[in-house]
Scaffold this motif. Structure first.
Motif, short mmCIF file in Angstrom:
data_model
loop_
_atom_site.label_atom_id
_atom_site.label_comp_id
_atom_site.label_asym_id
_atom_site.label_seq_id
_atom_site.Cartn_x
_atom_site.Cartn_y
_atom_site.Cartn_z
N PRO A 1 30.54 69.83 62.90
CA PRO A 1 31.63 70.17 61.98
C PRO A 1 32.21 68.92 61.33
O PRO A 1 32.27 67.86 61.96
CB PRO A 1 32.66 70.83 62.90
N VAL A 2 32.61 69.05 60.09
CA VAL A 2 33.32 67.96 59.39
C VAL A 2 34.80 68.32 59.39
O VAL A 2 35.21 69.30 58.78
CB VAL A 2 32.80 67.80 57.94
N ASP A 3 35.58 67.53 60.10
CA ASP A 3 37.01 67.79 60.22
C ASP A 3 37.84 67.04 59.20
O ASP A 3 38.99 67.43 58.93
CB ASP A 3 37.49 67.42 61.63
N ALA A 4 37.28 65.98 58.64
CA ALA A 4 38.03 65.18 57.67
C ALA A 4 37.05 64.38 56.82
O ALA A 4 35.88 64.23 57.17
CB ALA A 4 39.00 64.23 58.38
N MET A 5 37.55 63.91 55.69
CA MET A 5 36.74 63.10 54.78
C MET A 5 37.56 61.92 54.29
O MET A 5 38.71 62.09 53.87
CB MET A 5 36.25 63.93 53.60
N ALA A 6 36.97 60.72 54.35
CA ALA A 6 37.63 59.50 53.88
C ALA A 6 36.84 58.94 52.71
O ALA A 6 35.67 58.59 52.86
CB ALA A 6 37.71 58.48 55.01
N VAL A 7 37.47 58.91 51.53
CA VAL A 7 36.84 58.41 50.31
C VAL A 7 37.44 57.06 49.98
O VAL A 7 38.67 56.90 49.94
CB VAL A 7 37.05 59.39 49.14
N ASN A 8 36.58 56.07 49.71
CA ASN A 8 37.03 54.71 49.45
C ASN A 8 36.52 54.23 48.10
O ASN A 8 35.35 54.45 47.75
CB ASN A 8 36.51 53.76 50.54
N GLY A 9 37.42 53.57 47.35
CA GLY A 9 37.04 52.99 46.06
C GLY A 9 36.35 51.66 46.24
O GLY A 9 36.03 51.24 47.36
N ASP A 10 36.10 50.96 45.13
CA ASP A 10 35.34 49.72 45.19
C ASP A 10 36.26 48.50 45.13
O ASP A 10 37.39 48.56 44.67
CB ASP A 10 34.31 49.66 44.06
N GLY A 11 35.74 47.39 45.63
CA GLY A 11 36.51 46.15 45.61
C GLY A 11 37.32 45.96 46.87
O GLY A 11 37.50 46.86 47.69
N LYS A 12 37.84 44.73 47.04
CA LYS A 12 38.62 44.41 48.24
C LYS A 12 39.89 45.24 48.33
O LYS A 12 40.37 45.54 49.42
CB LYS A 12 38.96 42.92 48.24
N ASN A 13 40.47 45.57 47.20
CA ASN A 13 41.69 46.37 47.18
C ASN A 13 41.41 47.77 46.65
O ASN A 13 42.20 48.34 45.90
CB ASN A 13 42.76 45.68 46.33
N GLY A 14 40.27 48.31 47.04
CA GLY A 14 39.86 49.61 46.55
C GLY A 14 40.82 50.71 46.98
O GLY A 14 41.46 50.64 48.03
N GLY A 15 40.93 51.73 46.15
CA GLY A 15 41.78 52.86 46.48
C GLY A 15 41.17 53.69 47.59
O GLY A 15 40.02 53.49 48.00
#
Length: 409
Positions: free
Chosen positions: A93-107
């Motif tokens: 099961p997938v309980d959560a999802m973490a999406v990360n932007g690019d770069g050192k200070n990515g969103g």
């Protein structure tokens, strides 16, 4: 279920489904359980699904091809008695999802099942697990006849369609369903044009064990130069990699060892998952990526489903879910048709096309738009997209709407 290879046979059924994948098999089960006679045309040269080989200690090899199935897929497979036939010990099961932007200070942007008002966001299922359960169900589907062979011509008349096979056999049906993939033969026979956009990327897929527990979290990194990297949870401390890499990088990755690939991933995954180690025996595949938009989903007595109807970028993991949505809507409009109309009636199929238009278009626009946005290596765009991720993360109402659509609710 019966299987035939006779060179003189002439088959008649309510529905003929062309294809050999999970979408074709699910559609065959769905129509058979709804009371329709079904002919499932399997290309003669198609490879049969094989169970992963055993390795030391008796554990089966983990399939490198996995699907993130949403609630629409789960409900459909459950209604067909297939979901409970899956090997549950190999479903994560997938309980959560973490999406990360690019770069050192990515969103960053996070989704979780609690915020989406759902018990689970999705389920990660191996291709071999899903197809194995479908094959087992088809053995008991008395209204399904499996025919092996290659079609040479598809013709349509007032009362239905006919598929001529290269060995002289013929299949007559009131409705022909093309579930034969991105390069669909059925679609080509109907002269349905397509809009085609190559992404000049390949999806590198393989599996790793991870040092730290993943806690059911799917991680995704939108990078500019390296493409889009996703690590999906598998049972135990294991993850499945889907790396949508530019062609040049993909060629390099395929030449490197799995150990070198794991080292590359540490730049992104070390903090969340720790050291990654290749599963044994090592296995990796590369799949070319493209956007395929047919100009129509239907033709006289013909409907397209799955990748034959829409091929999208895998960044959202919903290509297979769109196919299950196709099946659900097609089964529904056929079940609700007037008594005097057959399954392949023009008006019935028009209702199917209308039912799928919004869902498919939104997913196409979303995946293609995100790929274009995060593929542009411009600093102003990098700043804007990272700010956008951070802003969206602070808007729970919009996040819930996005998740509801992704869940198929």
């Amino acid at each position: 279920m019966t299987t035939s290879t006779s060179s003189t046979a002439h088959y008649r059924s309510d529905v003929c489904i062309v294809g050999n994948g999970a979408i074709a098999k699910t559609a065959a089960l769905g129509f058979a359980q709804a009371g329709h006679s079904v002919t499932l045309l399997v290309p003669g040269a198609a490879a049969q699904n094989k169970s992963p080989v055993a390795i030391t200690g008796g554990e089966r090899q983990w399939d490198v091809r996995v699907y993130a199935l949403n609630h629409t897929a789960r409900d459909l497979l459950g209604s067909l008695k297939v979901w409970d036939a899956l090997d549950g010990a190999r479903v994560a099961p997938v309980d959560a999802m973490a999406v990360n932007g690019d770069g050192k200070n990515g969103g960053s942007l996070g989704f979780d099942a609690f915020g989406a008002h759902a018990g689970v966001l999705a389920w990660i299922v191996e291709d071999s697990n899903l197809n194995g359960a479908l094959d087992a169900a088809l053995k008991f589907a008395h209204k399904v006849e499996i025919v092996k062979g290659c079609g040479t011509r598809l013709t349509c008349g007032p009362d239905g369609a006919a598929v001529a096979l290269e060995d002289g056999r013929r299949i007559d049906a009131g409705l022909v369903i093309g579930a034969d993939g991105r390069d669909s033969w059925v679609r080509g026979q109907c002269d349905i044009g397509i809009d085609y956009r190559p992404y000049h990327q390949r999806a590198i897929v393989t599996n790793f064990s991870c040092e730290k527990p993943h806690h059911g979290v799917a991680h995704q990194w939108f990078t500019c130069s390296d493409g889009i990297i996703a690590l999906l949870p598998l049972p135990g401390n294991r993850v499945s990699l889907v790396w949508s890499a530019p062609e040049t990088l993909a060629a390099t990755l395929m030449e490197e060892s799995m150990g070198e690939l794991a080292v590359r991933l540490c730049e992104y995954a070390d903090e969340a998952l720790g050291t990654l180690r290749p599963l044994q025996p090592e296995a990796v595949k590369a799949v070319p990526l493209a956007l395929v938009r047919p100009h129509a989903l239907i033709a006289p007595h013909v409907a397209l489903i799955g990748d034959a109807a829409h091929a999208i970028h895998p960044l959202a993991g919903h290509g297979m879910n769109l196919g299950f949505g196709d099946i659900s809507d097609l089964l529904r409009v056929v079940a609700e048709r007037e008594e005097h109309r057959g399954p392949g009636d023009e008006r019935v199929l028009a209702r199917y096309a209308r039912a799928r238009k919004e869902d498919v278009l939104l997913m196409q626009l979303a995946t293609d738009g995100l790929e274009r946005l995060f593929g542009a290596n411009l600093e102003p765009l990098r700043v804007v997209r990272n700010l956008g991720l951070n802003l969206l993360d602070k808007l729970p109402f919009i996040k819930r709407r996005l998740m509801a659509h992704a869940l198929g609710q």
